[in-house]
Design a protein around this motif. Structure first.
Motif, PDB file in Angstrom:
ATOM      1  N   PHE A 218     108.746  34.193 103.205  1.00  0.00           N
ATOM      2  CA  PHE A 218     109.196  35.357 103.110  1.00  0.00           C
ATOM      3  C   PHE A 218     110.043  35.879 104.530  1.00  0.00           C
ATOM      4  O   PHE A 218     109.554  35.950 105.459  1.00  0.00           O
ATOM      5  CB  PHE A 218     108.128  36.498 102.959  1.00  0.00           C
ATOM      6  N   PRO A 219     111.425  36.073 104.133  1.00  0.00           N
ATOM      7  CA  PRO A 219     112.028  36.297 105.545  1.00  0.00           C
ATOM      8  C   PRO A 219     113.094  37.688 105.784  1.00  0.00           C
ATOM      9  O   PRO A 219     113.940  37.845 105.634  1.00  0.00           O
ATOM     10  CB  PRO A 219     113.399  35.186 105.299  1.00  0.00           C
ATOM     11  N   PRO A 220     112.131  38.693 105.820  1.00  0.00           N
ATOM     12  CA  PRO A 220     112.748  39.854 106.091  1.00  0.00           C
ATOM     13  C   PRO A 220     113.429  40.133 107.286  1.00  0.00           C
ATOM     14  O   PRO A 220     113.047  39.608 108.367  1.00  0.00           O
ATOM     15  CB  PRO A 220     111.493  40.868 106.040  1.00  0.00           C
ATOM     16  N   GLU A 221     114.459  40.852 107.184  1.00  0.00           N
ATOM     17  CA  GLU A 221     115.132  41.373 108.772  1.00  0.00           C
ATOM     18  C   GLU A 221     114.090  42.547 109.143  1.00  0.00           C
ATOM     19  O   GLU A 221     114.157  43.514 108.366  1.00  0.00           O
ATOM     20  CB  GLU A 221     116.508  41.934 108.477  1.00  0.00           C
TER      21      GLU A 221
ATOM     22  N   HIS B 227     110.298  47.622 101.060  1.00  0.00           N
ATOM     23  CA  HIS B 227     110.245  48.634  99.869  1.00  0.00           C
ATOM     24  C   HIS B 227     109.775  47.718  98.747  1.00  0.00           C
ATOM     25  O   HIS B 227     109.438  46.676  98.688  1.00  0.00           O
ATOM     26  CB  HIS B 227     111.522  49.356  99.746  1.00  0.00           C
TER      27      HIS B 227
ATOM     28  N   GLY C 115     111.008  46.589  96.007  1.00  0.00           N
ATOM     29  CA  GLY C 115     111.832  45.530  95.794  1.00  0.00           C
ATOM     30  C   GLY C 115     111.388  44.275  96.636  1.00  0.00           C
ATOM     31  O   GLY C 115     111.426  43.035  96.165  1.00  0.00           O
ATOM     32  N   HIS C 116     110.899  44.266  97.729  1.00  0.00           N
ATOM     33  CA  HIS C 116     110.636  43.216  98.526  1.00  0.00           C
ATOM     34  C   HIS C 116     109.281  42.808  98.208  1.00  0.00           C
ATOM     35  O   HIS C 116     109.102  41.554  98.169  1.00  0.00           O
ATOM     36  CB  HIS C 116     110.321  43.758 100.171  1.00  0.00           C
TER      37      HIS C 116
ATOM     38  N   ARG D 209     108.745  42.316  95.077  1.00  0.00           N
ATOM     39  CA  ARG D 209     109.360  41.352  94.155  1.00  0.00           C
ATOM     40  C   ARG D 209     109.321  39.994  94.837  1.00  0.00           C
ATOM     41  O   ARG D 209     109.075  38.951  94.306  1.00  0.00           O
ATOM     42  CB  ARG D 209     110.478  41.718  93.321  1.00  0.00           C
ATOM     43  N   ALA D 210     109.928  39.931  95.849  1.00  0.00           N
ATOM     44  CA  ALA D 210     110.167  38.629  96.700  1.00  0.00           C
ATOM     45  C   ALA D 210     108.869  38.014  97.044  1.00  0.00           C
ATOM     46  O   ALA D 210     108.567  36.732  97.124  1.00  0.00           O
ATOM     47  CB  ALA D 210     111.257  38.757  97.868  1.00  0.00           C
TER      48      ALA D 210
ATOM     49  N   SER E  69     117.120  36.315  96.540  1.00  0.00           N
ATOM     50  CA  SER E  69     117.739  36.958  95.639  1.00  0.00           C
ATOM     51  C   SER E  69     119.116  36.664  95.309  1.00  0.00           C
ATOM     52  O   SER E  69     119.961  35.716  96.107  1.00  0.00           O
ATOM     53  CB  SER E  69     117.453  38.397  95.725  1.00  0.00           C
TER      54      SER E  69
ATOM     55  N   GLU F 272     122.031  37.240  95.210  1.00  0.00           N
ATOM     56  CA  GLU F 272     123.234  37.605  95.736  1.00  0.00           C
ATOM     57  C   GLU F 272     123.772  36.445  96.851  1.00  0.00           C
ATOM     58  O   GLU F 272     124.924  36.052  97.242  1.00  0.00           O
ATOM     59  CB  GLU F 272     123.629  38.960  96.719  1.00  0.00           C
TER      60      GLU F 272
ATOM     61  N   PHE G  56     116.816  34.119  92.609  1.00  0.00           N
ATOM     62  CA  PHE G  56     116.182  34.905  91.381  1.00  0.00           C
ATOM     63  C   PHE G  56     116.854  36.298  91.346  1.00  0.00           C
ATOM     64  O   PHE G  56     117.480  36.478  92.463  1.00  0.00           O
ATOM     65  CB  PHE G  56     114.781  34.994  91.254  1.00  0.00           C
TER      66      PHE G  56
ATOM     67  N   ARG H  58     117.254  40.243  91.069  1.00  0.00           N
ATOM     68  CA  ARG H  58     116.635  41.254  91.944  1.00  0.00           C
ATOM     69  C   ARG H  58     116.004  42.225  91.051  1.00  0.00           C
ATOM     70  O   ARG H  58     116.365  42.411  89.800  1.00  0.00           O
ATOM     71  CB  ARG H  58     117.676  42.168  92.763  1.00  0.00           C
ATOM     72  N   LEU H  59     115.009  42.975  91.440  1.00  0.00           N
ATOM     73  CA  LEU H  59     114.185  44.179  90.658  1.00  0.00           C
ATOM     74  C   LEU H  59     114.716  45.240  91.062  1.00  0.00           C
ATOM     75  O   LEU H  59     114.704  45.774  92.222  1.00  0.00           O
ATOM     76  CB  LEU H  59     112.730  43.791  90.942  1.00  0.00           C
TER      77      LEU H  59
ATOM     78  N   MET I  24     116.634  51.506  96.335  1.00  0.00           N
ATOM     79  CA  MET I  24     116.162  50.351  96.956  1.00  0.00           C
ATOM     80  C   MET I  24     117.029  49.970  98.054  1.00  0.00           C
ATOM     81  O   MET I  24     116.919  48.597  98.407  1.00  0.00           O
ATOM     82  CB  MET I  24     115.473  49.328  96.001  1.00  0.00           C
TER      83      MET I  24
ATOM     84  N   LYS J 256     118.141  49.582 101.742  1.00  0.00           N
ATOM     85  CA  LYS J 256     117.421  49.835 103.109  1.00  0.00           C
ATOM     86  C   LYS J 256     118.586  50.885 103.811  1.00  0.00           C
ATOM     87  O   LYS J 256     117.874  51.911 104.577  1.00  0.00           O
ATOM     88  CB  LYS J 256     117.517  48.427 103.979  1.00  0.00           C
TER      89      LYS J 256
HETATM   90  P1  ATP Z   1     119.806  43.897 103.054  1.00  0.00           P
HETATM   91  O1  ATP Z   1     120.648  43.285 102.228  1.00  0.00           O
HETATM   92  O2  ATP Z   1     120.231  45.347 103.433  1.00  0.00           O
HETATM   93  O3  ATP Z   1     119.736  43.027 104.255  1.00  0.00           O
HETATM   94  P2  ATP Z   1     117.592  43.167 101.897  1.00  0.00           P
HETATM   95  O4  ATP Z   1     116.990  43.900 100.919  1.00  0.00           O
HETATM   96  O5  ATP Z   1     118.123  42.067 101.491  1.00  0.00           O
HETATM   97  O6  ATP Z   1     118.435  44.252 102.507  1.00  0.00           O
HETATM   98  P3  ATP Z   1     115.852  41.455 103.583  1.00  0.00           P
HETATM   99  O7  ATP Z   1     114.974  42.036 104.708  1.00  0.00           O
HETATM  100  O8  ATP Z   1     116.899  40.711 103.971  1.00  0.00           O
HETATM  101  O9  ATP Z   1     116.474  42.887 102.842  1.00  0.00           O
HETATM  102  O10 ATP Z   1     114.750  41.174 102.477  1.00  0.00           O
HETATM  103  C1  ATP Z   1     113.906  40.100 102.343  1.00  0.00           C
HETATM  104  C2  ATP Z   1     113.760  39.462 101.082  1.00  0.00           C
HETATM  105  O11 ATP Z   1     113.488  40.355 100.125  1.00  0.00           O
HETATM  106  C3  ATP Z   1     115.119  38.760 100.813  1.00  0.00           C
HETATM  107  O12 ATP Z   1     114.942  37.635 100.426  1.00  0.00           O
HETATM  108  C4  ATP Z   1     115.557  39.655  99.648  1.00  0.00           C
HETATM  109  O13 ATP Z   1     116.292  38.938  98.703  1.00  0.00           O
HETATM  110  C5  ATP Z   1     114.347  40.135  99.056  1.00  0.00           C
HETATM  111  N1  ATP Z   1     114.475  41.365  98.198  1.00  0.00           N
HETATM  112  C6  ATP Z   1     115.005  42.627  98.754  1.00  0.00           C
HETATM  113  N2  ATP Z   1     115.140  43.452  97.961  1.00  0.00           N
HETATM  114  C7  ATP Z   1     114.828  43.029  96.677  1.00  0.00           C
HETATM  115  C8  ATP Z   1     114.732  43.245  95.352  1.00  0.00           C
HETATM  116  N3  ATP Z   1     115.112  44.485  94.880  1.00  0.00           N
HETATM  117  N4  ATP Z   1     114.468  42.539  94.092  1.00  0.00           N
HETATM  118  C9  ATP Z   1     114.113  40.994  94.795  1.00  0.00           C
HETATM  119  N5  ATP Z   1     114.150  40.653  96.069  1.00  0.00           N
HETATM  120  C10 ATP Z   1     114.610  41.489  96.875  1.00  0.00           C
END
Ligand code: ATP
Ligand code: MG
Length: 544
Positions: A28-31, A37, A39-40, A42-43, A226, A228, A254, A256-257, A264, A266
């Motif tokens: 799981f790779p958050p910035e 949130h 949505g995260h 979901r990932a 996700s 994109e 996959f 996004r939710l 949702m 950031k």
């Molecule tokens: P940004 O596009 O502003 O960077 P992000 O929502 O993609 O925001 P990340 O910190 O990169 O933020 O997210 C970590 C992971 O969570 C990513 O793999 C992203 O695809 C997934 N993710 C974020 N929002 C959602 C969502 N609404 N549904 C499913 N996956 C999500």
């Protein structure tokens, strides 16, 4: 996980069955530039459940390659949120820990003639890139010799140029129909201190170069992301191949939710916090995990909601009422049902023989005896809800108190309203009632039927409480407005009343059902003189 819609499980299963990988390792790779949130979540659910299902594990990897927006405050918050959801990463890694290795690989690409240092300005680069209808133009610096590129890249690393003056780009194909393949930038100059690396670097790798390398170094088998990133996949595969990485991870996207009435992005969440339109990332109206947690949402309900929503290859929008249902389901048998009065009306039991209070026994949850029992105070002075009293019964459906009528006080006695006191403005301020000692709850009294059952709190022992009532934070759909202008002014209302002194025991995050009302969570703003509760979700109106 929802069986029918899970295309991902099928894809991964076939990789395991065909021997492509023995176990499934995900990340799981958050910035670390914001709070997580829903949505995260979901990932997170996807990453952890896929790895679990196929005997592997999941790494938490902070994608901290852009120092401009990152902060260790967010790192700590993200770790906590993931634990709270009940997920345990096998390792916690930082993308920035691979900077040395990535720098080496960039040199490898230069030596293979697959990367070059470019002097185009950011504006020129946009112009040269072309668009969907027009191919891009090659940079005049594209054909520099390997030696020159090696020297310039080293100079970039050594801080000899200003930001924006030079970049390192992959040499792929300026006329590719996929714009991501038109010589993407792999390194840019940023004179910014990194939250972990300090001032060691002034060049930072871009996501498209960094991410596949990070995945491969960690032995990730499936890099789930996700939708994109769909058209970044050819570049992902290009980096793995050209850098000759030993482990070859597979990127799968996959949908996004999205949730109705829920922001949702950031960027928007940050704007709401920075403008002071909300009290912080943990404002109980925010869709951040810290906000939802403070509001009283449970990890189980969030995970059930996500699983029920299913997983597909398209972005989906789910009605927020589904999440409410999951919350009710989770809280129904797990919370104690206690009494609270949000709009108090004073009631005096004129024939009650003393000023002392008595205590009646009561199960904490009539549907789940395992939660034990407690004692409820009753006496001469009580409060009921203003809504539970009218002067005159309006129709036969009215099942509450009115002058001349008798109702059952939940867990206590029948009371009958005999007289009303008004203030100078004609508002009802007190109801004088009598009680019938024979009707005590639990004695099986059945000689008369009362006009309904209402709840109450005993006035001298009750705790003062504030009740935070919420509506969606953003109800205005007008995208042309700034998000801070779209905030619903009625999204947070506060009521003041009383709650029974439940075993003198209210801790932050404790959750209750307030009978005939809804589920509430004890807020961190509570103190000895004033408890504070957040409304998590009301009971369904039919239950009231
Ligand atoms: P940004 O596009 O502003 O960077 P992000 O929502 O993609 O925001 P990340 O910190 O990169 O933020 O997210 C970590 C992971 O969570 C990513 O793999 C992203 O695809 C997934 N993710 C974020 N929002 C959602 C969502 N609404 N549904 C499913 N996956 C999500
Ligand atoms: Mg992202």
């Amino acid at each position: 996980m929802n069986e029918s819609t899970n295309f991902l499980k099928d894809r991964i299963k076939s990789d395991v069955e065909s021997g492509l990988c023995k176990k499934v390792i995900t990340r799981f790779p958050p910035e670390p530039n914001a709070y997580l949130h829903i949505g995260h979540a979901r990932a997170l659910v996807t990453d952890f459940e896929m790895a679990n299902m196929f005997g592997g594990y999941t790494n938490l990897r902070f994608d901290d390659t852009n120092p401009a927006k990152e902060d260790s405050e967010f790192v700590d918050a993200i770790i906590k949120d993931i634990e709270w959801l009940g997920f345990h990463p096998a390792n916690i890694f930082y993308g920035s820990d691979y900077f040395d290795k990535q720098y080496e690989l960039a040199i490898k690409l230069i030596k293979k003639g697959l990367a070059y240092v470019d002097d185009l300005t950011p504006e020129q680069m946009v112009e040269y890139r072309g668009d969907f209808n027009n191919p891009g133009k090659e940079s005049p610096w594209r054909n520099r010799s390997v030696e020159e590129n090696l020297e310039l890249f080293e100079n970039m690393k050594n801080g000899m140029y200003k930001e924006g003056e030079k970049t390192l780009r992959a040499k792929i194909d300026m006329s590719s129909p996929n714009i991501n393949m038109r010589d993407p930038v792999f390194y840019r100059i940023l004179n910014i201190k990194h939250h972990r690396q300090g001032n060691k670097w002034c060049i930072y790798p871009m996501y498209d170069f960094a991410h596949p390398i990070q995945d491969s170094i960690e032995g990730i088998t499936h890099s789930l992301c996700s939708l994109e990133y769909d058209n970044h996949r050819p570049l992902y595969d290009w980096v793995i191949e050209k850098c000759e990485m030993v482990n070859v991870p597979k990127q799968i996207e996959f949908g996004r939710l999205n949730i109705t009435n829920t922001i949702m992005s950031k960027r928007y969440l940050r704007q709401l916090v920075e403008s002071g339109k909300v009290t912080g990332y943990d404002d109980p109206r925010m869709p951040t995990l810290v906000g939802l947690r403070r509001r009283g949402y449970t990890a189980n309900a969030i995970k059930k909601f996500i699983n029920d929503a299913g997983l597909s290859r398209t972005n989906i929008t789910v009605d927020s009422s589904n999440l409410d249902s999951c919350l009710r389901e989770d809280l129904k048998l797990s919370t104690n049902r206690i009494m609270a009065v949000k709009n108090p009306l004073k009631v005096t039991i004129t024939n009650y023989p003393s000023e002392e209070v008595e205590y009646v026994d009561c199960l904490n949850n009539q549907e789940n005896p395992e939660l034990g029992s407690r004692k409820i105070a009753f006496g001469k002075h009580i409060y009921i809800e203003q809504d539970d009293f009218v002067l005159e019964k309006p129709n036969k459906h009215y099942k509450r108190l009115a002058l001349g009528l008798e109702v059952r006080l939940m867990h206590a006695y029948f009371i009958k309203a005999n007289e009303v006191k008004f203030d100078d403005n004609g508002n009802i301020v007190e109801v004088l009632c009598t009680y019938d000692v024979k009707t005590k709850s639990g004695t099986g009294f059945d000689e008369r039927k009362p006009n309904g059952t209402i709840h109450f709190v005993e006035a001298t022992t009750a705790r003062k409480a504030k009740f935070n009532m919420f509506e969606p934070l953003i109800t205005n759909d007008d995208d042309s407005l700034d998000i801070t202008e779209r905030v619903n002014p009625n999204s947070w209302n506060v009521l003041e009343g009383f709650v029974e002194n439940y075993d003198n025991n209210f801790n932050v995050e404790d959750k209750f059902q307030f009978v005939r009302d809804g589920y509430y969570c004890c807020d961190k703003e509570s103190n000895n003189d004033m408890l504070v509760f957040n409304c998590i979700v009301p009971l369904k109106s039919s239950i009231k």
